[in-house]
Each structure stands twice: as structure tokens, then as C-alpha cells.
Design an enzyme around this catalytic site. Sequence first.
Site, PDB file in Angstrom:
ATOM      1  N   GLU A 122      -9.781  -2.382   4.929  1.00 48.41           N
ATOM      2  CA  GLU A 122     -10.601  -2.135   6.447  1.00 48.41           C
ATOM      3  C   GLU A 122     -11.557  -2.950   6.455  1.00 48.41           C
ATOM      4  O   GLU A 122     -12.021  -3.448   5.473  1.00 48.41           O
ATOM      5  CB  GLU A 122     -10.895  -0.472   6.316  1.00 48.41           C
ATOM      6  CG  GLU A 122      -9.854   0.463   6.402  1.00 48.41           C
ATOM      7  CD  GLU A 122      -8.660   0.467   7.436  1.00 48.41           C
ATOM      8  OE1 GLU A 122      -8.817  -0.539   8.303  1.00 48.41           O
ATOM      9  OE2 GLU A 122      -8.106   1.709   7.563  1.00 48.41           O
ATOM     10  N   HIS A 139      -7.315  -5.304   9.864  1.00 46.41           N
ATOM     11  CA  HIS A 139      -7.285  -4.942   8.407  1.00 46.41           C
ATOM     12  C   HIS A 139      -5.965  -5.668   8.069  1.00 46.41           C
ATOM     13  O   HIS A 139      -4.877  -5.870   8.670  1.00 46.41           O
ATOM     14  CB  HIS A 139      -7.104  -3.396   8.072  1.00 46.41           C
ATOM     15  CG  HIS A 139      -5.942  -2.551   8.558  1.00 46.41           C
ATOM     16  ND1 HIS A 139      -5.760  -1.326   8.753  1.00 46.41           N
ATOM     17  CD2 HIS A 139      -4.688  -2.919   8.677  1.00 46.41           C
ATOM     18  CE1 HIS A 139      -4.779  -0.990   9.064  1.00 46.41           C
ATOM     19  NE2 HIS A 139      -3.770  -1.948   9.367  1.00 46.41           N
ATOM     20  N   ASP A 180       0.688  -1.212   0.066  1.00 45.41           N
ATOM     21  CA  ASP A 180      -0.085   0.138   0.116  1.00 45.41           C
ATOM     22  C   ASP A 180       0.807   1.249  -0.086  1.00 45.41           C
ATOM     23  O   ASP A 180       1.865   1.205   0.269  1.00 45.41           O
ATOM     24  CB  ASP A 180      -0.973   0.115   1.124  1.00 45.41           C
ATOM     25  CG  ASP A 180      -0.421  -0.628   2.457  1.00 45.41           C
ATOM     26  OD1 ASP A 180       0.697  -0.808   2.555  1.00 45.41           O
ATOM     27  OD2 ASP A 180      -1.170  -1.230   3.233  1.00 45.41           O
ATOM     28  N   ASN A 190      -8.049  -3.213  13.629  1.00 44.91           N
ATOM     29  CA  ASN A 190      -9.313  -3.559  13.414  1.00 44.91           C
ATOM     30  C   ASN A 190      -9.325  -4.650  12.534  1.00 44.91           C
ATOM     31  O   ASN A 190     -10.452  -4.978  11.919  1.00 44.91           O
ATOM     32  CB  ASN A 190      -9.845  -2.423  12.865  1.00 44.91           C
ATOM     33  CG  ASN A 190      -9.269  -2.012  11.441  1.00 44.91           C
ATOM     34  OD1 ASN A 190      -8.109  -2.401  11.204  1.00 44.91           O
ATOM     35  ND2 ASN A 190      -9.514  -0.727  10.912  1.00 44.91           N
TER      36      ASN A 190
HETATM   37  C1  F6R Z   1       1.442  -1.990   6.244  1.00 47.62           C
HETATM   38  C2  F6R Z   1       0.033  -2.347   6.132  1.00 47.62           C
HETATM   39  C3  F6R Z   1      -0.942  -2.459   7.431  1.00 47.62           C
HETATM   40  C4  F6R Z   1       0.045  -3.031   8.601  1.00 47.62           C
HETATM   41  C5  F6R Z   1      -0.759  -2.683   9.908  1.00 47.62           C
HETATM   42  C6  F6R Z   1      -0.110  -3.109  11.238  1.00 47.62           C
HETATM   43  O1  F6R Z   1       2.025  -1.744   4.871  1.00 47.62           O
HETATM   44  O2  F6R Z   1      -0.515  -2.737   5.156  1.00 47.62           O
HETATM   45  O3  F6R Z   1      -1.795  -3.387   7.190  1.00 47.62           O
HETATM   46  O4  F6R Z   1       0.831  -4.040   8.461  1.00 47.62           O
HETATM   47  O5  F6R Z   1      -1.477  -1.593  10.102  1.00 47.62           O
HETATM   48  O6  F6R Z   1       0.902  -1.908  11.120  1.00 47.62           O
HETATM   49  P1  F6R Z   1       2.132  -2.144  12.395  1.00 47.62           P
HETATM   50  O7  F6R Z   1       3.069  -3.339  11.986  1.00 47.62           O
HETATM   51  O8  F6R Z   1       2.731  -0.780  12.428  1.00 47.62           O
HETATM   52  O9  F6R Z   1       1.313  -2.417  13.904  1.00 47.62           O
END
Ligand code: F6R
Length: 251
Positions: A142, A137, A66, A135
Amino acid sequence: MQILVFPERKSLSLHAAKMFAAQIEAVPESVLGLATGSTPLGLYQELALQHREGLNLSGVTTFNLDEYVGIDPDHEASFNQFMKTNLFQHVNIPAAQTDIPRGHAGDLAAECSRYEQAIRNAGGIDLQLLGIGHNGHIGFNEPNTPFETVTHVVTLAAKTRVANARYFGAEPSQVPEKAISAGIKTIMQAKKIILLAAGEDKAETVAAAVEGPVTTSLPASVLQLHPQVWFLLDTDAAGKLSSNNPDLLRA
Ligand code: F6R
């Protein structure tokens, strides 16, 4: 599904790096799906170390999950910069073999199609790395994203903007409202998937993803349907799994 639980983050990162290195050594032209965020940092450090000790990544192609919409690739909080700083500067993957959604593109729909097609043209993703949001994701898909979604523009959940405010001067309103994300279908088409989660704050979400119903309201639950998925967890993130989960192995 295999769930591996490690005593702390360090051993989790080491194991993830071993799995990535094994993939690259077995197939030097591997196509890797990469993630940003705090969780993969230890893995990237370890891969950089392994590269200094001889791991050759010159044949690898990478696609990131992303990127924020509307920020420049050299913005310090962009995922582009994140990848340069935390991985690409430290290994020998040619820049032309790294692809990240272009959140600054004028035509976002065309960019989503380009990205999805680029993944297909590369032969699909061999090994996909994921983190997990509070959440549930995966990527920036989401809750309530249909499972059939391919690369698309997403509106970030308020919770996600709060979680990522740390990269934008601790101010959630500074976090872009939209991002481009590989879709759930894009992720599920990867041949193998490794999800990393660490910390007590992820425990409830991980348990729901692994042991709860498969539901779009918790996107990561879709991974229960994937034939080759590993959840690598530290003890804290595994804290709410039931002790008799048959897929659970303690390292
Ligand atoms: C990042 C992504 C997100 C993260 C998720 C967890 O490229 O796509 O899904 O993997 O938000 O983030 P952290 O590791 O910072 O808790």
C-alpha cells in the site's frame, strides 16, 4: 518501459497470454510471479486454452504475490482458492511447484522469511505479473511502503478492503485487515514484469504511475526504475496518459 494499448480487455489478455506462453516455451522451467483479482482472469482463461491446445506448463514454478492473513487456504475468498479455480485446475503445473504465502501460518514473520527464501531458492522470478490498485498498490504494498521491503505482513488500506469486498459478501468489514505480500524489492528483483490494467477507474492511477514522480506514495511508480517492464492497458485505462508519451504504442 513499454506501454501497449489495446482496444479492449480481450486483446489485452490475448497479448499477455502470448507473452507468458513465449516465456514458457523459451524456458520451460520458468519461475512465474502471479497475481489475483479481476484483471488477470482473461489471461488465465487464455493460458488454460493454450494448455488444451498443447502448451506444456509442467516445468513451471509459480509464486503468488499475496494472501490474506487468518483465512484458511480453502476459504472460498482465499487467493489459494482463486488460483485453483481460475488457473491451476486448468493447466498442468504440479501442485508442489505452486507457492502462495500461508496466511494461516502461526508464525507470520517466519512465513514471510520462508516465502522470500523460497523465491530465492527457485532462482528468482523470471516473469512477474501485476495488477494495480486504485491507490497505486502493487501486490498488497500500500502507499508509503518503503521500496526496500521484502515479503512482509501488510495492513490493508480501507480502499483495498472496499475494492475486495466483492469476494466477501460485498461487506468491507468481512475482508481481512491484514495480508502477506511479496515486497516491492521482491517484485523489483523479477527479471521481467508485466502490469495489466483495464477500465476507466484505473486511468488516473496508471497515468500517475507512468508519468508522475517515482514516489512511495504511489507504489507502482517504482516500476519506472525497472529495466524490463511492460504496461498492457486497454484504451480506458490508458485514457489519462499524455498522447506524446514516447513509450506508448497502440496495438
Ligand atoms: C492481487 C494483487 C493486487 C491486485 C490489484 C488490482 O494479487 O496483488 O495488487 O492486482 O488490487 O486488482 P483488480 O485486478 O481486481 O482490479
